[in-house]
Design an enzyme around this catalytic site. Sequence first.
Site, short mmCIF file in Angstrom:
data_model
loop_
_atom_site.label_atom_id
_atom_site.label_comp_id
_atom_site.label_asym_id
_atom_site.label_seq_id
_atom_site.Cartn_x
_atom_site.Cartn_y
_atom_site.Cartn_z
CD GLN A 1 -28.16 20.90 58.62
OE1 GLN A 1 -28.48 22.03 58.21
NE2 GLN A 1 -28.05 19.87 57.80
CB SER B 1 -33.31 16.40 62.80
OG SER B 1 -33.91 16.34 61.53
CG ASP C 1 -32.08 14.08 54.90
OD1 ASP C 1 -30.86 14.09 55.16
OD2 ASP C 1 -32.78 15.11 54.89
CE LYS D 1 -34.46 18.79 55.81
NZ LYS D 1 -33.53 18.83 56.93
O1 LIG Z 1 -26.72 17.24 60.81
C1 LIG Z 1 -26.77 16.63 59.72
O2 LIG Z 1 -25.86 15.91 59.29
C2 LIG Z 1 -28.03 16.71 58.94
C3 LIG Z 1 -29.18 17.11 59.55
C4 LIG Z 1 -30.50 17.08 58.90
O3 LIG Z 1 -30.97 18.40 58.79
P1 LIG Z 1 -32.06 18.97 59.84
O4 LIG Z 1 -31.47 18.84 61.21
O5 LIG Z 1 -32.21 20.37 59.40
O6 LIG Z 1 -33.28 18.12 59.68
C5 LIG Z 1 -30.51 16.43 57.52
O7 LIG Z 1 -31.63 16.89 56.74
C6 LIG Z 1 -29.25 16.71 56.78
O8 LIG Z 1 -29.27 15.94 55.58
C7 LIG Z 1 -28.00 16.32 57.53
C1 LIG Z 2 -30.61 18.29 53.41
C2 LIG Z 2 -29.53 17.55 53.20
O1 LIG Z 2 -28.24 17.93 53.53
P1 LIG Z 2 -27.76 19.39 53.97
O2 LIG Z 2 -28.77 19.92 54.98
O3 LIG Z 2 -26.42 19.17 54.58
O4 LIG Z 2 -27.71 20.25 52.74
C3 LIG Z 2 -29.61 16.19 52.60
O5 LIG Z 2 -28.55 15.54 52.51
O6 LIG Z 2 -30.74 15.78 52.22
#
Ligand SMILES: O=C(O)C1=C[C@@H](OP(=O)(O)O)[C@@H](O)[C@H](O)C1
Ligand SMILES: C=C(OP(=O)(O)O)C(=O)O
Length: 422
Positions: free
Chosen positions: A163, A189, A303, A330
């Site tokens: 992210q 990811s 996830d 998370k």
């Molecule tokens: O970019 C995104 O939409 C997301 C990235 C993921 O996080 P990480 O990149 O930290 O794994 C995921 O766990 C999250 O639910 C959504």
């Molecule tokens: C970790 C999650 O989302 P976020 O990182 O956007 O809180 C999720 O949807 O499981």
Amino acid sequence: MDIKIIPGKLNGEVIIPPSKSLSHRAIIAGAMAKGKSNVTNLIMSDDIEATIEAMEALGVSISKGEHEVDIEGTGTLVRKESTINCRESGSTVRFLVPISLLADGEVKFIGEGRLAKRPLTTFFNIFNDFGVKYERGKDYLPLTIKGKLTGGRYKMKGNVSSQFITGLMYTLPKLKEDSVIEITTPLESIGYVDLTLDMLKKSGIEIENKDYKEFHIKGNQEFKPVNYRVEGDYSQGAFWMVAATLGAGLDCIGLEKDSLQGDKEILDIITKMGGIVKDTTKGLTSEFTKTKGAVIDLSQCPDLGPIVTVMASVSEGETRIVNAQRLRIKESDRITAMVTELNKVGADITETEDGMIIRGVKKLKGGAKVSSWNDHRIAMAMAVASTQCEEAIIIEGAESVKKSYPHFWDHFKQLGGKAEVL
Ligand SMILES: O=C(O)C1=C[C@@H](OP(=O)(O)O)[C@@H](O)[C@H](O)C1
Ligand SMILES: C=C(OP(=O)(O)O)C(=O)O
């Protein structure tokens, strides 16, 4: 909110809710553009509302329909509110922190639940490198930032959160100078970065991907308005696809076969464990089969952890979940949460540093009260686990589903789930 579930078979068609990840990306892309954008097939979950409110705080006009937004962007962000509440959304805070630096003035980020405990050190290192002033509490939030990013080389690890990369990819094209994002350890990811690159391309933003080790970004780019319909969410569809594999007669509607979503991996995991994924006339299903244990690497699809653990808990033989340490940062520590809650209902799981060892049992016993750990994915995984139990279970904190899938319990009951709010 506690929900009591009497075990039973689920049957019917379920329209998979829109991808939370793509919803965030489309709304932000439209908000960054000069002109009118429209995003349809949305659900107003807590996380998506957090992103909408965050972009409004940066001066973007967004009008909300029940399942869509109309966005009027100016191409320039202006700080209208000094505080942005990201609620519990890790995506919102990691996307918006760098984006907010495109606006003048000081912004304070706050959050709810466990968000304050989820790492932001990657950004603190960048703030130190680029002279952005920041002040944090004892946790990562509240976080007050003030200053400007400039073009240059942005270095970060690839195994904390993708992210951070997405947030920078939305921000750096708007700077005057060119930039490079350098990933110093293998990227995890990855699928989420692909979603970002694809959405930005649709917005006219070009980023050169050097084998996911470097991303070269020209400055002075402008976002084009978008008209975008959000496709079904594989992270949510996974709950129903596993339920189908374990005996439910479900038809999952709205999942795109050519999706870029990383959690489409659930189809391969189901197949690897002996499931039979099939097209239906309307969607996708998975034929009931006796699944078998396997080694499952979750580094690219964290996830899926909770629901894959449920499937493994009633699969023949041993399953090893590996490279899943990021599940611990998370909305809950999802490794400890799933081991704890599934063992309460008769599973046989041992926690490891980066995952779990799951010895499959024929049937879960049930007959216990389990916690959602205030985590939407734990609540939804335990709902599916209930279909494998002999006795009723009670899920504490069932309302946590509103973070991403507010009508999950409606769907569960419409499919025949015997769920009663206590
Ligand atoms: O970019 C995104 O939409 C997301 C990235 C993921 O996080 P990480 O990149 O930290 O794994 C995921 O766990 C999250 O639910 C959504
Ligand atoms: C970790 C999650 O989302 P976020 O990182 O956007 O809180 C999720 O949807 O499981």
